[in-house]
Design a protein around this motif. Sequence first.
Motif, PDB file in Angstrom:
ATOM      1  N   ILE A   1       7.298  11.974   6.204  1.00  8.90           N
ATOM      2  CA  ILE A   1       7.813  10.754   6.312  1.00  8.90           C
ATOM      3  C   ILE A   1       9.016  10.617   5.421  1.00  8.90           C
ATOM      4  O   ILE A   1       9.925   9.730   5.840  1.00  8.90           O
ATOM      5  N   GLU A   2       8.999  11.127   4.272  1.00  5.39           N
ATOM      6  CA  GLU A   2      10.037  11.053   3.449  1.00  5.39           C
ATOM      7  C   GLU A   2      11.158  11.847   4.157  1.00  5.39           C
ATOM      8  O   GLU A   2      12.298  11.345   3.879  1.00  5.39           O
ATOM      9  N   ASP A   3      11.186  12.947   4.813  1.00  3.07           N
ATOM     10  CA  ASP A   3      12.129  13.668   5.415  1.00  3.07           C
ATOM     11  C   ASP A   3      11.868  13.873   6.917  1.00  3.07           C
ATOM     12  O   ASP A   3      11.147  15.004   6.969  1.00  3.07           O
ATOM     13  N   ARG A   4      12.186  13.204   7.811  1.00  7.88           N
ATOM     14  CA  ARG A   4      11.754  13.431   9.062  1.00  7.88           C
ATOM     15  C   ARG A   4      12.282  14.772   9.957  1.00  7.88           C
ATOM     16  O   ARG A   4      11.551  15.068  10.723  1.00  7.88           O
TER      17      ARG A   4
ATOM     18  N   MET B   1       0.790  -1.080  -0.014  1.00 11.89           N
ATOM     19  CA  MET B   1       0.067   0.000  -0.054  1.00 11.89           C
ATOM     20  C   MET B   1       1.082   1.191  -0.096  1.00 11.89           C
ATOM     21  O   MET B   1       1.881   1.260   0.459  1.00 11.89           O
ATOM     22  N   THR B   2       0.487   2.218  -0.654  1.00 14.23           N
ATOM     23  CA  THR B   2       1.379   3.523  -0.863  1.00 14.23           C
ATOM     24  C   THR B   2       1.043   4.318   0.624  1.00 14.23           C
ATOM     25  O   THR B   2       0.102   3.945   1.233  1.00 14.23           O
ATOM     26  N   LYS B   3       2.153   5.092   0.537  1.00 19.09           N
ATOM     27  CA  LYS B   3       2.002   5.961   1.891  1.00 19.09           C
ATOM     28  C   LYS B   3       0.813   6.793   1.853  1.00 19.09           C
ATOM     29  O   LYS B   3      -0.040   6.907   2.916  1.00 19.09           O
ATOM     30  N   GLU B   4       0.396   7.359   0.784  1.00 25.60           N
ATOM     31  CA  GLU B   4      -0.732   8.471   0.646  1.00 25.60           C
ATOM     32  C   GLU B   4      -1.813   7.401   0.862  1.00 25.60           C
ATOM     33  O   GLU B   4      -2.772   8.107   1.525  1.00 25.60           O
ATOM     34  N   LYS B   5      -2.085   6.504   0.378  1.00 22.61           N
ATOM     35  CA  LYS B   5      -3.048   5.378   0.604  1.00 22.61           C
ATOM     36  C   LYS B   5      -3.395   5.414   2.012  1.00 22.61           C
ATOM     37  O   LYS B   5      -4.343   5.265   2.616  1.00 22.61           O
ATOM     38  N   SER B   6      -2.437   4.813   2.953  1.00 21.39           N
ATOM     39  CA  SER B   6      -2.237   4.504   4.153  1.00 21.39           C
ATOM     40  C   SER B   6      -2.626   5.765   5.060  1.00 21.39           C
ATOM     41  O   SER B   6      -3.323   5.853   5.801  1.00 21.39           O
ATOM     42  N   ILE B   7      -2.302   7.026   4.572  1.00 21.40           N
ATOM     43  CA  ILE B   7      -2.587   8.495   5.147  1.00 21.40           C
ATOM     44  C   ILE B   7      -4.044   8.373   5.014  1.00 21.40           C
ATOM     45  O   ILE B   7      -4.902   8.875   6.032  1.00 21.40           O
ATOM     46  N   ARG B   8      -4.592   8.387   3.861  1.00 20.44           N
ATOM     47  CA  ARG B   8      -6.159   8.580   3.478  1.00 20.44           C
ATOM     48  C   ARG B   8      -7.090   7.636   4.413  1.00 20.44           C
ATOM     49  O   ARG B   8      -7.892   8.171   4.883  1.00 20.44           O
ATOM     50  N   GLN B   9      -6.398   6.465   4.272  1.00 20.56           N
ATOM     51  CA  GLN B   9      -7.390   5.477   5.201  1.00 20.56           C
ATOM     52  C   GLN B   9      -7.302   5.884   6.795  1.00 20.56           C
ATOM     53  O   GLN B   9      -8.312   5.703   7.450  1.00 20.56           O
ATOM     54  N   LEU B  10      -6.142   6.231   7.145  1.00 20.53           N
ATOM     55  CA  LEU B  10      -6.084   6.652   8.545  1.00 20.53           C
ATOM     56  C   LEU B  10      -6.848   8.048   8.690  1.00 20.53           C
ATOM     57  O   LEU B  10      -7.787   7.850   9.969  1.00 20.53           O
ATOM     58  N   LEU B  11      -6.751   8.828   8.104  1.00 18.27           N
ATOM     59  CA  LEU B  11      -7.696  10.083   8.243  1.00 18.27           C
ATOM     60  C   LEU B  11      -9.247   9.605   8.160  1.00 18.27           C
ATOM     61  O   LEU B  11      -9.884  10.269   8.918  1.00 18.27           O
ATOM     62  N   ARG B  12      -9.719   8.885   7.284  1.00 17.21           N
ATOM     63  CA  ARG B  12     -10.935   8.433   7.250  1.00 17.21           C
ATOM     64  C   ARG B  12     -11.225   7.718   8.584  1.00 17.21           C
ATOM     65  O   ARG B  12     -12.418   7.992   9.042  1.00 17.21           O
ATOM     66  N   ARG B  13     -10.368   6.746   9.133  1.00 15.67           N
ATOM     67  CA  ARG B  13     -10.836   6.234  10.318  1.00 15.67           C
ATOM     68  C   ARG B  13     -11.055   7.011  11.528  1.00 15.67           C
ATOM     69  O   ARG B  13     -11.553   6.784  12.364  1.00 15.67           O
ATOM     70  N   LEU B  14      -9.989   8.187  11.190  1.00 16.36           N
ATOM     71  CA  LEU B  14     -10.296   9.322  12.330  1.00 16.36           C
ATOM     72  C   LEU B  14     -11.681  10.056  12.332  1.00 16.36           C
ATOM     73  O   LEU B  14     -11.815  10.646  13.433  1.00 16.36           O
ATOM     74  N   GLY B  15     -12.078   9.889  11.284  1.00 15.88           N
ATOM     75  CA  GLY B  15     -13.472  10.636  11.195  1.00 15.88           C
ATOM     76  C   GLY B  15     -13.339  11.882   9.944  1.00 15.88           C
ATOM     77  O   GLY B  15     -14.500  12.588   9.776  1.00 15.88           O
ATOM     78  N   ALA B  16     -12.311  12.162   9.458  1.00 20.70           N
ATOM     79  CA  ALA B  16     -12.192  13.154   8.496  1.00 20.70           C
ATOM     80  C   ALA B  16     -12.702  12.552   6.884  1.00 20.70           C
ATOM     81  O   ALA B  16     -12.393  11.257   6.922  1.00 20.70           O
ATOM     82  N   THR B  17     -13.015  13.547   6.065  1.00 17.42           N
ATOM     83  CA  THR B  17     -13.350  12.805   4.878  1.00 17.42           C
ATOM     84  C   THR B  17     -12.723  13.716   3.690  1.00 17.42           C
ATOM     85  O   THR B  17     -12.326  14.932   3.884  1.00 17.42           O
ATOM     86  N   GLY B  18     -12.826  13.326   2.503  1.00 18.25           N
ATOM     87  CA  GLY B  18     -12.105  13.977   1.373  1.00 18.25           C
ATOM     88  C   GLY B  18     -12.776  14.971   0.921  1.00 18.25           C
ATOM     89  O   GLY B  18     -12.156  16.003   0.081  1.00 18.25           O
ATOM     90  N   THR B  19     -13.893  15.367   1.518  1.00 23.99           N
ATOM     91  CA  THR B  19     -14.791  16.595   1.219  1.00 23.99           C
ATOM     92  C   THR B  19     -13.975  17.886   1.744  1.00 23.99           C
ATOM     93  O   THR B  19     -14.509  19.051   1.278  1.00 23.99           O
ATOM     94  N   TYR B  20     -13.206  17.854   2.699  1.00 25.77           N
ATOM     95  CA  TYR B  20     -12.507  18.835   3.276  1.00 25.77           C
ATOM     96  C   TYR B  20     -11.359  19.067   2.489  1.00 25.77           C
ATOM     97  O   TYR B  20     -10.535  18.323   2.155  1.00 25.77           O
ATOM     98  N   VAL B  21     -10.912  20.476   2.014  1.00 28.10           N
ATOM     99  CA  VAL B  21      -9.770  20.993   1.363  1.00 28.10           C
ATOM    100  C   VAL B  21      -8.603  20.248   2.030  1.00 28.10           C
ATOM    101  O   VAL B  21      -7.668  19.917   1.405  1.00 28.10           O
ATOM    102  N   GLY B  22      -8.523  20.649   3.235  1.00 24.68           N
ATOM    103  CA  GLY B  22      -7.340  20.325   4.213  1.00 24.68           C
ATOM    104  C   GLY B  22      -6.993  18.815   3.954  1.00 24.68           C
ATOM    105  O   GLY B  22      -5.897  18.579   4.553  1.00 24.68           O
ATOM    106  N   PHE B  23      -7.943  17.808   3.743  1.00 26.20           N
ATOM    107  CA  PHE B  23      -7.657  16.569   3.778  1.00 26.20           C
ATOM    108  C   PHE B  23      -6.389  16.112   3.011  1.00 26.20           C
ATOM    109  O   PHE B  23      -5.496  15.542   3.459  1.00 26.20           O
ATOM    110  N   GLU B  24      -6.459  16.639   1.708  1.00 33.47           N
ATOM    111  CA  GLU B  24      -5.356  16.303   0.724  1.00 33.47           C
ATOM    112  C   GLU B  24      -4.070  17.179   1.240  1.00 33.47           C
ATOM    113  O   GLU B  24      -2.959  16.648   1.094  1.00 33.47           O
ATOM    114  N   TYR B  25      -4.414  18.402   1.772  1.00 30.47           N
ATOM    115  CA  TYR B  25      -3.342  18.898   2.275  1.00 30.47           C
ATOM    116  C   TYR B  25      -2.189  18.280   3.481  1.00 30.47           C
ATOM    117  O   TYR B  25      -1.278  18.055   3.555  1.00 30.47           O
ATOM    118  N   VAL B  26      -3.224  17.672   4.294  1.00 29.24           N
ATOM    119  CA  VAL B  26      -2.801  16.702   5.423  1.00 29.24           C
ATOM    120  C   VAL B  26      -1.997  15.489   4.685  1.00 29.24           C
ATOM    121  O   VAL B  26      -0.836  15.025   5.426  1.00 29.24           O
TER     122      VAL B  26
END
Length: 124
Positions: free
Chosen positions: A34-37, A1-26
Amino acid sequence: MTKEKSIRQLLRRLGATGTYVGFEYVVYCTSLAIEDRTAIQYVTKGVYVDAAKRFRTSVKCVERNIRTVITLIWEHGDRELLDDIAGRTLAERPKGSAFIDMLADYVTRQEEEEDQLEKKMDKI
């Protein structure tokens, strides 16, 4: 699974949805962290600037929309999961940089655990 997909799934589990502009920013900012700590140390002057360029908006908008997603999760999301991601019980809503750092660390740990499990399964 890609990092981005993992992050999206995690945000959805937390209760956020892709309808928020900030979702993709997060998702984007967490991927950078993750790439550069060390990037997390320069959130407003680095990560948010990169996100603003990528999404053709201002740093102020990136910061505000990420804050909106965090507030949504804090007020209406899965607080138990949020505490688990943080590794402790949170007494107050996390700031943007702390939230991104927590997500990056959690996703990294999850990926490492998956890799270790795969290695064990390969040995069997």
